[in-house]
Enzyme design. Sequence first.
Site, mmCIF file in Angstrom:
data_model
loop_
_atom_site.group_PDB
_atom_site.id
_atom_site.type_symbol
_atom_site.label_atom_id
_atom_site.label_comp_id
_atom_site.label_asym_id
_atom_site.label_seq_id
_atom_site.Cartn_x
_atom_site.Cartn_y
_atom_site.Cartn_z
ATOM 1 N N TYR A 59 23.769 -31.411 82.269
ATOM 2 C CA TYR A 59 24.935 -32.197 82.693
ATOM 3 C C TYR A 59 26.209 -31.363 82.562
ATOM 4 O O TYR A 59 27.045 -31.322 83.476
ATOM 5 C CB TYR A 59 25.011 -33.445 81.815
ATOM 6 C CG TYR A 59 26.076 -34.450 82.190
ATOM 7 C CD1 TYR A 59 25.801 -35.455 83.112
ATOM 8 C CD2 TYR A 59 27.341 -34.421 81.600
ATOM 9 C CE1 TYR A 59 26.771 -36.401 83.444
ATOM 10 C CE2 TYR A 59 28.303 -35.350 81.928
ATOM 11 C CZ TYR A 59 28.016 -36.349 82.847
ATOM 12 O OH TYR A 59 28.978 -37.272 83.180
ATOM 13 N N LYS A 68 28.784 -30.123 85.521
ATOM 14 C CA LYS A 68 30.205 -30.490 85.538
ATOM 15 C C LYS A 68 31.101 -29.259 85.523
ATOM 16 O O LYS A 68 32.143 -29.238 86.191
ATOM 17 C CB LYS A 68 30.528 -31.411 84.353
ATOM 18 C CG LYS A 68 29.833 -32.765 84.397
ATOM 19 C CD LYS A 68 30.112 -33.528 85.683
ATOM 20 C CE LYS A 68 29.557 -34.933 85.634
ATOM 21 N NZ LYS A 68 29.710 -35.646 86.918
#
Length: 287
Positions: A181, A185
Amino acid sequence: MADSDMELSAPELSEGDFLRIDDPYFDTETVAIVTGAASGIGRATAVGLAANDLTVVGADIDAEGLDETADIAENFDAPGTFHGVETDLTDDGDVEAVVGAAADEGTLRYVANIAGMQHIASIAEFPMAKYDLLLDIMLRAPFKMAQEAIPHIEATDDGVGAIANMSSVHGQYATKDKAAYITAKHGLTGLTRSIAAEGNGTLRGFSVSVGYVLTPLMVDQIEDTAEERDISNREVVEDVMLGQARTKEMMTPAEVANLFIFGFSSHATHLNGGDLLFDGGYTHTYE
């Protein structure tokens, strides 16, 4: 398990939730694509943009959820319209098709890349198939969406438009067990800046970064964490999730949607390559 002293549920959207902006580009001829539009932040953003007169094409693999989003927009008597298109964002053909469908609806100017997922595991134990899926949805698909949408935006009479990417406080720093994740990002920061660099000042790129948002998926995560750690839901929210934040209240999906609405508007002309960080003091007040 500790007594759950906080009743949790994702807030229902209401007509009064949304920022409304008088903008020359906010009309039914203008089209915005929103990925992840079947729930959570994506749903709120799609409804919020329709409430601002735009024609919205929602992309999501969840066809039933897209229908529910359409019903909400209709129940609000949104002056704009919402069209759901079942889309597998890991399939380049599907991405090409949804952009084509959006262009058929009017003048495509805006894209909100919001769809995402999460998997919690250490790097050493992270399943590579899950890593590949997460990166495909959260980084490769936004790149492909930009690749398909940019020619349409550039072909408008003035080239004005924006591509927005849903980032996170985890696009600012790293914590344990969220490596995929966090990688996605941080990658979105580079994509956002690249869009801005190639946009000639009229086609803008920007990102939106927030902390924890009370979505249906987040409700499940809070309850799972409470059970795993034998603490209350309140302790999970206030101590675990918002422990470093100064604002001890989770954001709502509509509050995040309002950042996309503002970012697309002409009031945000100078937001280009930058990030809208609304995190309650989480990132810059670390103890």
